[in-house]
Design a protein around this motif. Sequence first.
Motif, short mmCIF file in Angstrom:
data_model
loop_
_atom_site.label_atom_id
_atom_site.label_comp_id
_atom_site.label_asym_id
_atom_site.label_seq_id
_atom_site.Cartn_x
_atom_site.Cartn_y
_atom_site.Cartn_z
N MET A 117 -38.72 29.15 -5.84
CA MET A 117 -39.50 28.99 -4.61
C MET A 117 -39.10 27.72 -3.85
O MET A 117 -39.06 27.70 -2.63
N PHE A 118 -38.80 26.65 -4.60
CA PHE A 118 -38.39 25.41 -3.95
C PHE A 118 -37.06 25.61 -3.23
O PHE A 118 -36.86 25.13 -2.11
N LEU A 119 -36.14 26.35 -3.86
CA LEU A 119 -34.85 26.61 -3.25
C LEU A 119 -35.03 27.47 -2.00
O LEU A 119 -34.42 27.20 -0.95
N PHE A 120 -35.86 28.49 -2.09
CA PHE A 120 -36.12 29.35 -0.94
C PHE A 120 -36.72 28.56 0.22
O PHE A 120 -36.31 28.71 1.38
N ALA A 121 -37.72 27.73 -0.07
CA ALA A 121 -38.37 26.94 0.98
C ALA A 121 -37.38 26.00 1.65
O ALA A 121 -37.40 25.85 2.89
N ASN A 122 -36.52 25.38 0.87
CA ASN A 122 -35.53 24.45 1.44
C ASN A 122 -34.48 25.17 2.27
O ASN A 122 -34.14 24.75 3.38
N LEU A 123 -33.95 26.27 1.74
CA LEU A 123 -32.90 27.00 2.45
C LEU A 123 -33.42 27.59 3.75
O LEU A 123 -32.71 27.58 4.77
N LEU A 124 -34.65 28.10 3.74
CA LEU A 124 -35.21 28.67 4.96
C LEU A 124 -35.40 27.59 6.02
O LEU A 124 -35.11 27.81 7.21
N LEU A 125 -35.86 26.42 5.60
CA LEU A 125 -36.04 25.33 6.56
C LEU A 125 -34.70 24.88 7.14
O LEU A 125 -34.57 24.69 8.36
N LEU A 126 -33.68 24.76 6.29
CA LEU A 126 -32.36 24.35 6.77
C LEU A 126 -31.76 25.40 7.70
O LEU A 126 -31.12 25.06 8.72
N ALA A 127 -31.96 26.68 7.38
CA ALA A 127 -31.43 27.74 8.23
C ALA A 127 -32.13 27.76 9.58
O ALA A 127 -31.49 27.98 10.62
N LEU A 128 -33.44 27.53 9.60
CA LEU A 128 -34.16 27.46 10.87
C LEU A 128 -33.67 26.29 11.71
O LEU A 128 -33.50 26.40 12.93
N PHE A 129 -33.43 25.16 11.07
CA PHE A 129 -32.92 23.99 11.78
C PHE A 129 -31.53 24.27 12.35
O PHE A 129 -31.24 23.92 13.51
N ALA A 130 -30.68 24.92 11.55
CA ALA A 130 -29.34 25.25 12.02
C ALA A 130 -29.39 26.22 13.19
O ALA A 130 -28.64 26.10 14.17
N GLY A 131 -30.30 27.20 13.11
CA GLY A 131 -30.46 28.14 14.21
C GLY A 131 -30.94 27.47 15.48
O GLY A 131 -30.49 27.81 16.59
N GLY A 132 -31.85 26.50 15.34
CA GLY A 132 -32.31 25.76 16.51
C GLY A 132 -31.21 24.95 17.14
O GLY A 132 -31.10 24.88 18.38
N VAL A 133 -30.36 24.33 16.32
CA VAL A 133 -29.24 23.54 16.85
C VAL A 133 -28.25 24.45 17.58
O VAL A 133 -27.78 24.12 18.68
N CYS A 134 -27.96 25.61 17.00
CA CYS A 134 -27.04 26.55 17.64
C CYS A 134 -27.60 27.05 18.98
O CYS A 134 -26.84 27.27 19.93
N SER A 135 -28.93 27.22 19.04
CA SER A 135 -29.52 27.70 20.29
C SER A 135 -29.43 26.67 21.41
O SER A 135 -29.52 27.03 22.60
N LEU A 136 -29.23 25.40 21.04
CA LEU A 136 -29.12 24.34 22.06
C LEU A 136 -27.70 24.18 22.59
O LEU A 136 -27.49 23.47 23.58
N LEU A 137 -26.73 24.79 21.93
CA LEU A 137 -25.35 24.63 22.37
C LEU A 137 -25.11 25.09 23.81
O LEU A 137 -24.41 24.40 24.57
N PRO A 138 -25.67 26.26 24.25
CA PRO A 138 -25.48 26.63 25.66
C PRO A 138 -26.07 25.61 26.63
O PRO A 138 -25.55 25.45 27.75
N VAL A 139 -27.14 24.92 26.22
CA VAL A 139 -27.72 23.88 27.08
C VAL A 139 -26.77 22.70 27.19
O VAL A 139 -26.56 22.15 28.28
N LEU A 140 -26.19 22.32 26.05
CA LEU A 140 -25.24 21.20 26.06
C LEU A 140 -23.99 21.54 26.87
O LEU A 140 -23.38 20.66 27.48
N ARG A 141 -23.60 22.80 26.87
CA ARG A 141 -22.44 23.23 27.63
C ARG A 141 -22.78 23.57 29.09
O ARG A 141 -21.92 24.03 29.83
N ARG A 142 -24.05 23.38 29.45
CA ARG A 142 -24.55 23.61 30.80
C ARG A 142 -24.42 25.07 31.23
O ARG A 142 -24.30 25.39 32.41
N ARG A 143 -24.47 25.97 30.26
CA ARG A 143 -24.52 27.39 30.57
C ARG A 143 -25.96 27.89 30.67
O ARG A 143 -26.21 29.03 31.06
#
Length: 435
Positions: free
Chosen positions: A1-27
């Motif tokens: 459960m600890f591994l699942f909780a950590n991996l899910l949090l890291l994946a959500l953070f990575a997804g949020g960072v990827c979603s900001l890439l079009p903003v940084l590229r001004r698209r």
Amino acid sequence: MFLFANLLLLALFAGGVCSLLPVLRRRLTLHDWWEQEFFLFCSHFSAQRQKIGRCSFFLGLAIYEFIVTFCYSNAYLTWPSLNPALANILYAVIALCFSVKILLGTKYSGKSLLFAGLLYFIARWVFFNGQNIWWIWLCAALLAAKDVDICHSMKPFLLVGISCVLCTAVLSFAGIIPITPDLSNRGCHPFCYGQHNTFGGILLGLALAWVIMRGKRLRYYDALSLGVLGSFVLFYIRSRSAGISILLLAVFVLISVLLFSRNCLRGSRIVSALSAATLPLTVFLSFGLSFLFNYMDDPDFPQSILTFVGRLDSLFTGRLWLAFMAMQTYPVKIAGYLLTGDFPYIDNLYVFLFYSVGPIMFLLVCALATYALYRYARMGNWVALSCLLVLVAYGFMENQVLHLTSAPADLLLTGVIFALPYDRWNHDPDNSEPI
């Protein structure tokens, strides 16, 4: 459960960072990122991802129900591989199903992703301190429930739950599954779950799921059926907390049917405020009534109040006294506390949450649930409001509200978790649009 909780949090953070890439590229402008919904990582195969995500959520919810209603029943005494061997494998499948839905099958806006991500971060933080697996499963299910028709998700939940309950009952009466005596020695058949309040909570969960699935199609015979079920649980199963809650649900369903027939679609501000006030009032009573036991030896304190509290404590089979003992035993920690030992066992959800998840998460949960009660009342979603009010009352007597098996209506809180627009909260079972 600890591994699942950590991996899910890291994946959500990575997804949020990827979603900001079009903003940084001004698209994409920051305003559009904040308001418009998008898939994480990429936008390919949108229709297929939504369909697979919803199927994954339905499967995860059904497996969760199977684990609790069958693997955790006395069936494991006959087939030891059910628990924990099979249960642990199925938990891994649930984690995979919910992760697929959260990461690949859900559309987020910047606002909803940030709000839900921060809440999950706090929830994971307190889970690492309290180590309550039901808590983290509930948080993951709430994240996965976005963009899902909650009413339709109750169909696999009910199918698995009813099948498992009937199966265990038949096998126990046939003598295949042994019956262990109930800890309370109430002298009646525990239906292969060993503890009457456990079986009562399972039946309450099935009743709530039925009401949610029926929605505006509820009729007077639904209220009558719930009344019969509540009486069965209260007087035969002798699970007082679940029986009272099911009977209360029957009353609320009857009121909802009357409101439907009179076409009362929206609630007034006064009704909405009163509905929302039920949760803070219940929290106040949970702590306030238990705290009064401090004055038992004080001759200057009004004895009539102490007598009244004592009668209430007797009515609730000593739960107020146990809450008072918990308040004297467990420390208050900012991120929660691992409640160890067999005594005192906290049957009150609000006292249990305060110590197990800490005051920060406790206040957040109460604030969000109170807001949800207000919004559902304002929109006239009387079915959702009825189910949540029953959970408020049930939480005063049990802490099983953390279990989706006993409280599938918890999924109705998804709207406030993701800060959805008000019009998307008003979930209509006759409408195929997601919540």
